[in-house]
Design an enzyme around this catalytic site. Structure first.
Site, PDB file in Angstrom:
ATOM      1  CG  ASP A  78       4.392  -6.921   7.327  1.00  0.00           C
ATOM      2  OD1 ASP A  78       3.297  -6.447   7.700  1.00  0.00           O
ATOM      3  OD2 ASP A  78       4.607  -7.319   6.177  1.00  0.00           O
TER       4      ASP A  78
ATOM      5  CG  PHE B 168      -1.444  -1.259   1.620  1.00  0.00           C
ATOM      6  CD1 PHE B 168      -2.446  -1.828   0.870  1.00  0.00           C
ATOM      7  CD2 PHE B 168      -0.948  -1.936   2.712  1.00  0.00           C
ATOM      8  CE1 PHE B 168      -2.947  -3.063   1.203  1.00  0.00           C
ATOM      9  CE2 PHE B 168      -1.446  -3.177   3.053  1.00  0.00           C
ATOM     10  CZ  PHE B 168      -2.447  -3.741   2.291  1.00  0.00           C
TER      11      PHE B 168
ATOM     12  CG  ASP C 219       3.612 -12.567   6.869  1.00  0.00           C
ATOM     13  OD1 ASP C 219       3.890 -13.625   6.239  1.00  0.00           O
ATOM     14  OD2 ASP C 219       3.534 -11.461   6.320  1.00  0.00           O
TER      15      ASP C 219
ATOM     16  CG  ASN D 158       7.631 -10.081   7.467  1.00  0.00           C
ATOM     17  OD1 ASN D 158       7.896  -9.176   6.666  1.00  0.00           O
ATOM     18  ND2 ASN D 158       6.522 -10.781   7.398  1.00  0.00           N
TER      19      ASN D 158
ATOM     20  CE  LYS E 261       7.021 -12.571   4.393  1.00  0.00           C
ATOM     21  NZ  LYS E 261       6.392 -12.433   3.087  1.00  0.00           N
TER      22      LYS E 261
ATOM     23  CB  THR F  98       4.728 -16.204   3.318  1.00  0.00           C
ATOM     24  OG1 THR F  98       4.532 -14.841   3.672  1.00  0.00           O
ATOM     25  CG2 THR F  98       5.724 -16.311   2.185  1.00  0.00           C
TER      26      THR F  98
HETATM   27  N1  LIG Z   1      11.198  -0.162  11.401  1.00  0.00           N
HETATM   28  C1  LIG Z   1      11.830  -0.402  10.258  1.00  0.00           C
HETATM   29  N2  LIG Z   1      13.126  -0.104  10.116  1.00  0.00           N
HETATM   30  C2  LIG Z   1      13.764  -0.337   8.948  1.00  0.00           C
HETATM   31  N3  LIG Z   1      13.178  -0.862   7.855  1.00  0.00           N
HETATM   32  C3  LIG Z   1      11.893  -1.178   7.941  1.00  0.00           C
HETATM   33  C4  LIG Z   1      11.142  -0.975   9.136  1.00  0.00           C
HETATM   34  N4  LIG Z   1       9.877  -1.395   8.924  1.00  0.00           N
HETATM   35  C5  LIG Z   1       9.857  -1.847   7.661  1.00  0.00           C
HETATM   36  N5  LIG Z   1      11.052  -1.728   7.061  1.00  0.00           N
HETATM   37  C6  LIG Z   1      11.408  -2.125   5.688  1.00  0.00           C
HETATM   38  O1  LIG Z   1      10.302  -1.870   4.842  1.00  0.00           O
HETATM   39  C7  LIG Z   1       9.848  -3.090   4.256  1.00  0.00           C
HETATM   40  C8  LIG Z   1       8.332  -3.069   4.133  1.00  0.00           C
HETATM   41  O2  LIG Z   1       7.781  -2.988   5.431  1.00  0.00           O
HETATM   42  P1  LIG Z   1       6.483  -3.822   5.829  1.00  0.00           P
HETATM   43  O3  LIG Z   1       6.740  -5.263   5.542  1.00  0.00           O
HETATM   44  O4  LIG Z   1       6.084  -3.454   7.215  1.00  0.00           O
HETATM   45  O5  LIG Z   1       5.459  -3.204   4.785  1.00  0.00           O
HETATM   46  P2  LIG Z   1       4.191  -3.852   4.167  1.00  0.00           P
HETATM   47  O6  LIG Z   1       3.484  -2.779   3.408  1.00  0.00           O
HETATM   48  O7  LIG Z   1       3.402  -4.533   5.236  1.00  0.00           O
HETATM   49  O8  LIG Z   1       4.827  -4.917   3.200  1.00  0.00           O
HETATM   50  P3  LIG Z   1       4.097  -6.124   2.503  1.00  0.00           P
HETATM   51  O9  LIG Z   1       3.068  -5.543   1.614  1.00  0.00           O
HETATM   52  O10 LIG Z   1       5.227  -6.803   1.757  1.00  0.00           O
HETATM   53  O11 LIG Z   1       3.532  -6.977   3.608  1.00  0.00           O
HETATM   54  C9  LIG Z   1      10.380  -4.188   5.185  1.00  0.00           C
HETATM   55  O12 LIG Z   1      10.554  -5.394   4.490  1.00  0.00           O
HETATM   56  C10 LIG Z   1      11.692  -3.615   5.657  1.00  0.00           C
HETATM   57  O13 LIG Z   1      12.720  -3.868   4.728  1.00  0.00           O
END
Ligand SMILES: Nc1ncnc2c1ncn2[C@@H]1O[C@H](COP(=O)(O)OP(=O)(O)OP(=O)(O)O)[C@@H](O)[C@H]1O
Length: 507
Positions: free
Chosen positions: A339, A209, A321, A326, A323, A356
């Protein structure tokens, strides 16, 4: 594992709000499947698509359980960008596993589910991935669960109804606070947060998103990660309740190995969550770089995850989730689970298809209703993947993965640590009532396993163990462990109308 390839699908990613794929100069935007040996990979994103080749001479096959592939099951849908998300077939954007279902609704779901065959859409190429998949409860079946599941005294399954884990943790925000600012009690007193407090520096990750940006808190001067979710995309993909779950659960929890949510807010186009910035990047990258981890290294990360799962489960939170993608590594070398998009509070079971593919437990595939046991299953998959370099159940198509999960056949490396193997076998048990972690002693059974015999669990919790990997970072705001994402493609998300905005009233 007879094939050397493993499809790690890295789908094109959306920019916040405009639903436009981020330019594929980011290697993670490409979806080519590759074969590799773990060496010669050039970037974190490339590693994401590769699984080291298997030496087929070095394995033998043992069936740890056998299960016939049933005719029912779930379907994984993907959005237009290839990210797998909850089904868009659900009629109501508010309908989700967050709400309590009536018996009538469950029967209706059961009928619907009879039309959902495991093979139906599950082989969609976009779902051939390590992307998380989610599916609304409306398309899944309640299983009577008359299996031998209920015959085991150690079972912690009861027949209580899933808790309406709606927004019970919501606090009433200060009414005088505007949408984009709010007062929060901090250790140093009440702080009035505002979006302008955060200087956005660079994108470090993208998701379904929107994106995650490194930013700097102008007040505390601390680096943080801002997750920005375009409301229009969240609505379109019917993920409103999952996003609210994520925020509500994150607000409730605090654990050394779980990401900390500092603040969340929204404006008329985006939802924002501010986290501690974890500068070491994903465990996934380190694992692909190394090919596989030693038993000692795997043991360290597994122990921190066990500690976190025990904590989450004690709050009736199932994470769903687990893996390596995450699991982030902090500057100090310790893990942070991130996540919480599929995390859920529940008393007993839930029926939402999510996870996943490689990490999904059999009861999710079989739409049996699932509970915290799925996290222990995923831990078994994770320990295997850390030790071997690829997951135990692999196929290029999700259907093939699910078939393998249900068949129970696992290929073991000949020289695998036998004690670790014993633990994995006890976690990858099809009958969840006999699965380690889900029996009457809960996480204690896992903690007391011989593979963890040498550990003092208080030391684990207190970060007293020496981390096997220290990330190469020069300062707290270092982004070298993350991919580069083109910033110029990021168009601001469009504002949603008042009606849609109301869907996020309690965010
Ligand atoms: N607190 C954080 N510090 C550093 N990097 C982060 C942090 N949170 C997320 N990220 C990076 O951003 C990426 C995406 O974050 P996240 O998985 O929370 O988003 P998402 O929109 O839920 O993704 P997905 O749609 O793949 O589930 C993570 O894989 C990680 O590499």
């Amino acid at each position: 594992m007879s094939t050397a390839t493993c499809a790690r699908f890295c789908s094109p990613l959306t920019t916040a709000g405009n639903n436009k794929a981020v330019a594929s100069t980011s290697s993670s935007a490409s979806s080519k499947l590759t074969t590799g040996t773990g060496s010669g990979m050039t970037s974190a994103a490339t590693h994401k698509k590769q699984i080291p080749a298997t030496n087929t001479n070095d394995i033998n096959t043992e069936a740890t359980f056998t299960f016939k592939l049933g005719g029912k099951g779930g379907r994984c849908n993907t959005n237009s960008n290839g990210h797998s998300v909850a089904s868009s077939e659900s009629s109501d954007p508010l309908e989700s596993d967050y709400s309590e279902e009536t018996e009538e609704e469950e029967q209706q779901q059961s009928k619907q589910a009879k039309h959902v065959s495991l093979s139906s859409n599950s082989s969609s190429s976009a779902a051939t991935s390590r992307d998380s998949v989610g599916h609304d409860a409306g398309d899944v079946e309640k299983d009577e669960d008359t299996n031998n599941d209920t015959n085991n005294d150690d079972s912690v399954d009861d027949e209580s109804v899933e808790e309406d884990d709606g927004n019970e943790t919501d606090d009433e925000e200060d009414e005088e606070d505007s949408e984009e600012s709010s007062s929060v009690q901090t250790a140093k007193g009440v702080r009035k947060y505002h979006l302008d407090d955060y200087q956005i520096i660079k994108t470090v990750g993208t998701g379904t998103f929107g994106r995650v940006c490194l930013c700097r808190d102008r007040i505390s001067e601390k680096y943080c990660a801002m997750k920005i979710l375009a409301m229009s995309a969240v609505i379109r993909l019917k993920q409103i309740e999952h996003v609210k779950n994520e925020r509500n659960i994150l607000r409730e929890i605090r654990h050394p190995f779980v990401i900390s949510l500092e603040w969340s807010t929204k404006d008329d186009s985006n939802l924002y969550m501010i986290f501690d910035y974890v500068c070491g990047g994903e465990l996934f990258t380190y694992l692909r770089n190394a090919g596989k981890f030693t038993s000692q290294t795997s043991n360290f990360y597994a122990a921190e995850i066990v500690s976190a799962l025990e904590y989450l489960h004690s709050l009736q939170i199932v994470y769903r989730d687990l893996k390596p993608e995450n699991l982030l590594i902090n500057r100090d070398g310790h893990l942070k689970i991130t996540d919480f998009g599929f995390a859920k509070k529940l008393r007993d079971r839930t029926w939402t298809l999510c996870g996943t593919p490689e990490y999904i437990a059999p009861e999710i595939i079989q739409s049996k209703g699932h509970n915290r046991a799925v996290d222990w299953w995923a831990l078994g998959v994770l320990i295997y993947e850390m030790l071997v370099g690829y997951p135990p159940f692999y196929d290029e198509q999700p259907f093939g993965i699910y078939e393998k999960i249900l068949s129970g056949k696992i290929e073991w490396e000949r020289h695998m640590d036998p004690i670790a193997k014993d633990l994995i076998k006890k976690l990858l048990v099809n009958d969840r009532t006999k699965r380690l972690g889900n029996m009457k002693n809960g996480a204690d059974d896992v903690k007391r396993h011989r593979w963890f015999k040498h550990l003092n669990w208080n030391d684990v919790y207190n970060k007293k163990l020496k981390p096997p990997i220290l990330p190469d970072v020069h300062h707290d705001g270092d982004t070298k462990n993350f991919d580069d994402y083109p910033e110029q493609d990021w168009e601001p998300a469009k504002a949603v109308d008042q009606r849609d905005l109301q869907l996020f009233n309690d965010f």
